[in-house]
Motif scaffolding. Sequence first.
Motif, short mmCIF file in Angstrom:
data_model
loop_
_atom_site.label_atom_id
_atom_site.label_comp_id
_atom_site.label_asym_id
_atom_site.label_seq_id
_atom_site.Cartn_x
_atom_site.Cartn_y
_atom_site.Cartn_z
N PRO A 88 -1.72 -13.71 -24.46
CA PRO A 88 -2.95 -13.41 -25.21
C PRO A 88 -4.14 -13.16 -24.27
O PRO A 88 -4.17 -13.64 -23.14
CB PRO A 88 -3.17 -14.65 -26.05
N LEU A 89 -5.10 -12.40 -24.78
CA LEU A 89 -6.33 -12.13 -24.04
C LEU A 89 -7.10 -13.43 -23.88
O LEU A 89 -7.40 -14.12 -24.86
CB LEU A 89 -7.17 -11.10 -24.80
N ALA A 90 -7.44 -13.79 -22.66
CA ALA A 90 -8.19 -15.02 -22.38
C ALA A 90 -9.68 -14.74 -22.19
O ALA A 90 -10.52 -15.57 -22.53
CB ALA A 90 -7.62 -15.72 -21.14
N HIS A 91 -10.00 -13.56 -21.64
CA HIS A 91 -11.41 -13.24 -21.37
C HIS A 91 -11.56 -11.74 -21.22
O HIS A 91 -10.70 -11.08 -20.63
CB HIS A 91 -11.87 -13.94 -20.09
N ARG A 92 -12.65 -11.19 -21.75
CA ARG A 92 -12.95 -9.75 -21.60
C ARG A 92 -14.37 -9.61 -21.11
O ARG A 92 -15.31 -10.18 -21.68
CB ARG A 92 -12.79 -9.03 -22.93
N THR A 93 -14.55 -8.82 -20.05
CA THR A 93 -15.88 -8.51 -19.52
C THR A 93 -16.11 -7.01 -19.66
O THR A 93 -15.43 -6.22 -19.01
CB THR A 93 -16.00 -8.92 -18.04
N PRO A 94 -17.05 -6.60 -20.53
CA PRO A 94 -17.34 -5.17 -20.66
C PRO A 94 -18.32 -4.70 -19.58
O PRO A 94 -19.21 -5.45 -19.16
CB PRO A 94 -17.98 -5.06 -22.04
N HIS A 95 -18.13 -3.49 -19.13
CA HIS A 95 -19.03 -2.84 -18.17
C HIS A 95 -19.33 -1.45 -18.70
O HIS A 95 -18.43 -0.61 -18.75
CB HIS A 95 -18.39 -2.73 -16.78
N LEU A 96 -20.57 -1.19 -19.10
CA LEU A 96 -20.94 0.12 -19.62
C LEU A 96 -21.55 0.97 -18.51
O LEU A 96 -22.50 0.55 -17.84
CB LEU A 96 -21.94 0.00 -20.77
N ALA A 97 -20.98 2.16 -18.32
CA ALA A 97 -21.55 3.11 -17.36
C ALA A 97 -22.80 3.74 -17.96
O ALA A 97 -23.78 3.99 -17.26
CB ALA A 97 -20.52 4.19 -17.02
N PHE A 98 -22.74 4.02 -19.27
CA PHE A 98 -23.95 4.45 -19.97
C PHE A 98 -23.78 4.21 -21.46
O PHE A 98 -22.67 4.11 -21.97
CB PHE A 98 -24.32 5.91 -19.68
N GLY A 99 -24.90 4.12 -22.14
CA GLY A 99 -24.95 4.00 -23.58
C GLY A 99 -26.22 4.66 -24.07
O GLY A 99 -27.26 4.53 -23.44
N VAL A 100 -26.11 5.40 -25.16
CA VAL A 100 -27.27 6.09 -25.71
C VAL A 100 -27.45 5.67 -27.16
O VAL A 100 -26.57 5.05 -27.76
CB VAL A 100 -27.11 7.63 -25.62
N ALA A 101 -28.57 6.02 -27.75
CA ALA A 101 -28.83 5.70 -29.14
C ALA A 101 -27.77 6.36 -30.03
O ALA A 101 -27.37 7.50 -29.77
CB ALA A 101 -30.22 6.17 -29.54
N THR A 102 -27.33 5.66 -31.06
CA THR A 102 -26.34 6.19 -31.98
C THR A 102 -27.01 7.20 -32.91
O THR A 102 -28.01 6.88 -33.55
CB THR A 102 -25.71 5.05 -32.81
N PRO A 103 -26.45 8.43 -32.99
CA PRO A 103 -27.06 9.41 -33.90
C PRO A 103 -26.88 9.01 -35.36
O PRO A 103 -25.97 8.26 -35.70
CB PRO A 103 -26.30 10.71 -33.59
N ARG A 104 -27.77 9.50 -36.25
CA ARG A 104 -27.68 9.26 -37.69
C ARG A 104 -27.34 10.57 -38.38
O ARG A 104 -27.80 11.63 -37.97
CB ARG A 104 -28.99 8.71 -38.23
#
Length: 81
Positions: free
Chosen positions: A64-80
């Motif tokens: 099972p997954l014991a730990h997850r570390t996310p790393h975002l290279a980029f993120g922008v505003a979500t369009p509507r």
Amino acid sequence: MLAERACGRLLADPVVHTPETASVTSCLATFRVDGHRGEPLPAGPPVRVGHHEDRFQRRDGRWPLAHRTPHLAFGVATPRA
């Protein structure tokens, strides 16, 4: 909200550190539009791109997954819609 996440393995095989622990790196791209309630939309550019560093620990013969570390290279505003 209409969202789709595409993931793939950056490493062909998990890295086994000990007989009880392993890790793997997975890439991610999230495509999302908020407020949409109609027919499917054509895919636009991703709103997030990066990777997860996942650690697993063997328990009762499973990994099972014991730990997850996310790393975002980029993120922008979500369009509507």
